[in-house]
Every structure is written in structure tokens, then in C-alpha cells.
Design a protein around this motif. Structure first.
Motif, short mmCIF file in Angstrom:
data_model
loop_
_atom_site.label_atom_id
_atom_site.label_comp_id
_atom_site.label_asym_id
_atom_site.label_seq_id
_atom_site.Cartn_x
_atom_site.Cartn_y
_atom_site.Cartn_z
N SER A 154 0.77 -1.11 0.06
CA SER A 154 0.10 0.10 0.10
C SER A 154 1.10 1.18 -0.10
N ASN A 155 2.22 1.10 0.22
CA ASN A 155 2.87 2.48 0.11
C ASN A 155 4.07 2.27 -0.73
N PRO A 156 3.81 3.12 -1.78
CA PRO A 156 4.90 3.29 -2.96
C PRO A 156 6.31 3.36 -2.38
N GLY A 157 6.38 4.26 -1.11
CA GLY A 157 7.63 4.55 -0.63
C GLY A 157 8.46 3.51 0.26
N ALA A 158 7.60 2.60 0.50
CA ALA A 158 8.05 1.40 1.41
C ALA A 158 9.56 1.07 0.84
N ARG A 159 10.61 0.97 1.99
CA ARG A 159 11.96 0.86 1.56
C ARG A 159 12.46 -0.76 1.78
N HIS A 160 11.19 -1.54 1.86
CA HIS A 160 11.68 -2.95 2.09
C HIS A 160 12.40 -3.72 1.00
N GLN A 161 13.52 -4.34 1.32
CA GLN A 161 14.18 -4.96 0.42
C GLN A 161 13.48 -6.38 -0.17
N ILE A 162 13.05 -6.35 -1.35
CA ILE A 162 12.26 -7.53 -1.71
C ILE A 162 13.06 -8.70 -2.21
N THR A 163 12.84 -9.98 -1.83
CA THR A 163 13.75 -11.11 -2.15
C THR A 163 12.80 -11.68 -3.16
N ALA A 164 13.45 -12.59 -4.01
CA ALA A 164 12.76 -13.26 -5.21
C ALA A 164 11.53 -13.95 -4.74
N ALA A 165 11.67 -14.60 -3.46
CA ALA A 165 10.40 -15.35 -2.86
C ALA A 165 9.19 -14.41 -2.47
N GLN A 166 9.67 -13.08 -2.67
CA GLN A 166 8.50 -11.98 -2.08
C GLN A 166 8.03 -11.06 -3.49
N VAL A 167 8.42 -11.38 -4.43
CA VAL A 167 8.10 -10.66 -5.70
C VAL A 167 6.79 -10.32 -5.99
N GLN A 168 5.87 -11.14 -5.47
CA GLN A 168 4.57 -10.80 -5.52
C GLN A 168 4.02 -9.55 -4.95
N PHE A 169 4.59 -9.18 -3.78
CA PHE A 169 4.50 -7.95 -3.03
C PHE A 169 4.60 -6.79 -3.97
N ALA A 170 5.89 -6.85 -4.73
CA ALA A 170 6.19 -5.67 -5.71
C ALA A 170 5.45 -5.70 -6.63
N LEU A 171 4.79 -6.70 -7.36
CA LEU A 171 3.66 -6.69 -8.53
C LEU A 171 2.26 -6.18 -8.28
N VAL A 172 1.96 -6.39 -6.83
CA VAL A 172 0.64 -6.20 -6.48
C VAL A 172 0.06 -4.75 -6.81
N PRO A 173 0.86 -3.68 -6.43
CA PRO A 173 0.72 -2.43 -6.48
C PRO A 173 0.41 -2.03 -8.06
N ASP A 174 1.15 -2.42 -8.85
CA ASP A 174 1.24 -2.32 -10.46
C ASP A 174 -0.18 -2.93 -11.11
N GLU A 175 -0.42 -3.95 -10.33
CA GLU A 175 -1.89 -4.63 -10.81
C GLU A 175 -3.04 -3.99 -10.57
N LEU A 176 -2.97 -3.37 -9.36
CA LEU A 176 -4.01 -2.46 -8.61
C LEU A 176 -4.18 -1.39 -9.46
N THR A 177 -3.06 -0.51 -9.81
CA THR A 177 -3.10 0.56 -10.83
C THR A 177 -3.71 0.22 -11.81
N ARG A 178 -3.34 -0.93 -12.74
CA ARG A 178 -3.75 -1.23 -13.99
C ARG A 178 -5.50 -1.45 -13.96
N LEU A 179 -5.83 -2.03 -12.76
CA LEU A 179 -7.23 -2.17 -12.68
C LEU A 179 -8.09 -1.05 -11.92
N GLY A 180 -7.29 0.04 -11.70
CA GLY A 180 -7.94 1.11 -10.94
C GLY A 180 -8.74 0.90 -9.80
N ARG A 181 -7.87 0.00 -8.90
CA ARG A 181 -8.38 -0.59 -7.64
C ARG A 181 -7.59 -0.10 -6.57
N THR A 182 -8.07 -0.16 -5.26
CA THR A 182 -7.18 -0.01 -4.11
C THR A 182 -7.58 -1.20 -3.01
#
Length: 198
Positions: free
Chosen positions: A156-184
Motif C-alpha cells: 500500500s505504500n509506494p515509498g516503502a523501502r523493504h528489500q524484496i527477495t525473489a520469494a517475495q516478488v508478488q508483493f512488488a507486483l501487486v501495486p502495479d496490478e491494482l493501478t492497472r485495474l484502478g483499484r485500491t
């Protein structure tokens, strides 16, 4: 000028597409061995189980990480069958309810969120996914949830600075998909459950 293609989704589609055929061929070979030899030994049973799980995971990844056009659809029976295969031999079970026919892009986002829940549900549990007139509701129920607040902030926070690992890549992809769908995304956590909605 056309929109820039989603290269990560195209890459996901390519990898999954290229892996589906050889995994399917291995599965067919194991079936033939089981037919020829009568009762399968533990080695063949283990290979068959591993191939089945790999096949289900690749099909799941194909939707979660793959490319999809805006008008593509998925049927409920296909999604439910895929999740049933994924749950076989897993600590997680899935309940999927909703319309017979759904936009593939919405199912893609739901699958990414299921993967987010998996990171917190290391001891297993049940994931319920519902689609109604108000939108999507995904509930993760588990005996011992492990929630990393910094990681979940990435959703939910584009400015979050958490270091994403390969096993967590889904967390980085969710915001982009929400934007494409115009959802929150709505996130609620309490003892033993995580509620997600979009």
C-alpha cells in the motif's frame, strides 16, 4: 505511441509456456511406467507426486505472473480445479466462490494476493476467495500467522523501502496490478486471520 509492454509478465508467460510441455511429458511417461509395471514402487509414486505439484504450480504461476489482454476471461471450474491441484499435498486449502466467468486480470491479482498470504501462513490454513458485487474478498485463516509489517507495507505504500527477495516478488507486483485495474487494496490483520479486499 503504444504503451510499453509489461516485460515481467511476458517473461513469466514465456517461462511457464516453455516449462508446461516438458513437465507434462514427464507426467505422461510416469503414467506409462505405472501402467506397464503394475503396482508402482515408492520411487515412481514420488516422481508422480512431484510432477503433479510442479504442473499445478506452473499453471498457477502462468496466471499470477503471465501476460493477459484486458478482455481475457477465466472460468470458475478451471480456477477451482487448478487450486484443488495446488492444495494436493500442501498445508493450505482453498475455497473459491464467485461468478462463472471472471476477467483474467482480476484473477491474476487474486493469485498474487494468495501468494502474499502464503508467506504468512507457513503453518498452513485455509484461504477463502469470494467475488461479489462489491469486489473481491480474500481471507487467510491460520493457526500461527507470521506477518512482517515492513513487507506488507509494500502493498500500500509506494515509498516503502523493504528489500524484496525473489520469494517475495508478488508483493512488488501487486501495486502495479491494482493501478492497472484502478483499484485500491484493503488489508486487515487480526489474531489468526488476514482480510484482503479490492
Amino acid at each position: 505511441m503504444p504503451d510499453r509492454p509489461d516485460l515481467s509478465a511476458l517473461l513469466g508467460s514465456r517461462i511457464c509456456h516453455d516449462l508446461i510441455s516438458p513437465i507434462g511429458a514427464i507426467g505422461n511417461g510416469v503414467e506409462l511406467l505405472m501402467l506397464d509395471g503394475g503396482t508402482p514402487g515408492p520411487e515412481i509414486a514420488l516422481i508422480a507426486e512431484s510432477v503433479g505439484h510442479a504442473n499445478a504450480r506452473i499453471r498457477f504461476f502462468r496466471i499470477a505472473f503471465g501476460a493477459c489482454a484486458g478482455d481475457q476471461r477465466l472460468g470458475r471450474p478451471e480456477v477451482k480445479a487448478l487450486l484443488a491441484d495446488l492444495a494436493r499435498g500442501s498445508r493450505l486449502s482453498f475455497d473459491w466462490t464467485g461468478p462463472q466467468d471472471m476477467p483474467r486480470r482480476e484473477v491474476k491479482l487474486a493469485f498474487l494476493l494468495i501468494m502474499c498470504l502464503e508467506t504468512a501462513m507457513v503453518h498452513g490454513g485455509r484461504i477463502r476467495i469470494e467475488r461479489d458485487d462489491r469486489g473481491w474478498h480474500i481471507l487467510g485463516l491460520g493457526p500461527k500467522l507470521r506477518i512482517d509489517p515492513d513487507l506488507w507495507e509494500v502493498l500500500s505504500n509506494p515509498g516503502a523501502r523493504h528489500q524484496i527477495t525473489a520469494a517475495q516478488v508478488q508483493f512488488a507486483l501487486v501495486p502495479d496490478e491494482l493501478t492497472r485495474l484502478g483499484r485500491t487494496l484493503g488489508v486487515e490483520t487480526r489474531d489468526g486471520e488476514i482480510r484482503l479486499s479490492f
